[in-house]
Design a protein around this motif. Structure first.
Motif, PDB file in Angstrom:
ATOM      1  N   ARG A   1       0.507  -1.236  -0.235  1.00 40.17           N
ATOM      2  CA  ARG A   1       0.306   0.260  -0.015  1.00 40.17           C
ATOM      3  C   ARG A   1       1.092   1.052   0.185  1.00 40.17           C
ATOM      4  NH1 ARG A   1      -5.628  -1.168   3.354  1.00 40.17           N
ATOM      5  NH2 ARG A   1      -6.127  -3.015   2.595  1.00 40.17           N
TER       6      ARG A   1
ATOM      7  N   SER B   1      -4.123   9.470   4.099  1.00 44.15           N
ATOM      8  CA  SER B   1      -4.941   9.008   3.142  1.00 44.15           C
ATOM      9  C   SER B   1      -4.731   7.464   3.104  1.00 44.15           C
ATOM     10  CB  SER B   1      -5.464   9.389   2.173  1.00 44.15           C
ATOM     11  OG  SER B   1      -4.252   9.970   0.999  1.00 44.15           O
TER      12      SER B   1
ATOM     13  N   CYS C   1      -3.876   3.775   0.529  1.00 46.97           N
ATOM     14  CA  CYS C   1      -5.090   3.708  -1.060  1.00 46.97           C
ATOM     15  C   CYS C   1      -4.898   1.690  -0.992  1.00 46.97           C
ATOM     16  CB  CYS C   1      -4.390   3.203  -2.297  1.00 46.97           C
ATOM     17  SG  CYS C   1      -2.408   2.336  -2.109  1.00 46.97           S
TER      18      CYS C   1
ATOM     19  N   CYS D   1      -8.352   4.761  -3.411  1.00 52.32           N
ATOM     20  CA  CYS D   1      -8.038   5.462  -1.259  1.00 52.32           C
ATOM     21  C   CYS D   1      -8.862   5.637  -0.855  1.00 52.32           C
ATOM     22  CB  CYS D   1      -6.262   6.299  -1.732  1.00 52.32           C
ATOM     23  SG  CYS D   1      -6.541   7.701  -2.117  1.00 52.32           S
TER      24      CYS D   1
ATOM     25  N   GLN E   1      -5.284  10.334  -4.832  1.00 55.30           N
ATOM     26  CA  GLN E   1      -6.086   9.400  -6.092  1.00 55.30           C
ATOM     27  C   GLN E   1      -5.438   9.717  -6.969  1.00 55.30           C
ATOM     28  OE1 GLN E   1      -8.338   6.862  -5.576  1.00 55.30           O
ATOM     29  NE2 GLN E   1      -7.380   6.964  -7.388  1.00 55.30           N
TER      30      GLN E   1
END
Length: 141
Positions: free
Chosen positions: A3, A17, A19, A26, A131
């Motif tokens: 990740r 954040s 993913c 995410c 993202q």
């Protein structure tokens, strides 16, 4: 695939954040809060999150002026990136222009109250940063 964590570093908060394992989407993870300009305290907390989530790669928002110049906030992000890298973390600096504006727009469209928006805006900006990085990596725009 491992990740990746996305970071939106501010002067008192850092939105985080993360993913999914396939690097497609995410989600917001948390907001790290620290004393004004105490980036060492922020770094400690971010390193804990990376360890807890077994993450070795970060996308860090790079604030730029609209003309593309890097100002003091951008320099702070570059320095933060160097400290992460010295801890063995791979860091991608990612242009974050207008991510907070986009995050605010999404929250307004979702009819999120002003009080709630204030609590999650940094996380949502981190989602926007990560993202957009994932979309570019996956052949998007």
């Amino acid at each position: 695939m491992d990740r990746i964590i996305g970071l939106d570093l501010g002067s008192k908060t850092c939105g985080v954040s993360i993913c999914d394992a396939l690097h497609i989407t995410c989600r917001a993870l948390t907001t790290v809060r620290f004393e004004s300009d105490d980036y060492d305290a922020c770094l400690e907390e971010v390193l804990k999150l990376l360890k807890e989530n077994k993450v070795k790669e970060v996308v860090l928002g790079l604030p730029k002026h609209m003309n593309g110049d890097i100002g003091i906030r951008g320099e702070i992000s570059c320095e933060f990136a160097k400290k992460l890298e010295s801890s063995g973390i791979t860091v991608h600096l990612w242009d974050e222009r207008l991510t907070t504006v986009a995050a605010e727009k999404i929250l307004l469209q979702g009819d999120v109250s002003r009080k709630k928006r204030k609590k999650v805006i940094d996380q949502m900006a981190a989602v926007q940063i990560l993202q957009s990085f994932l979309d570019r990596q996956n052949g998007g725009f």
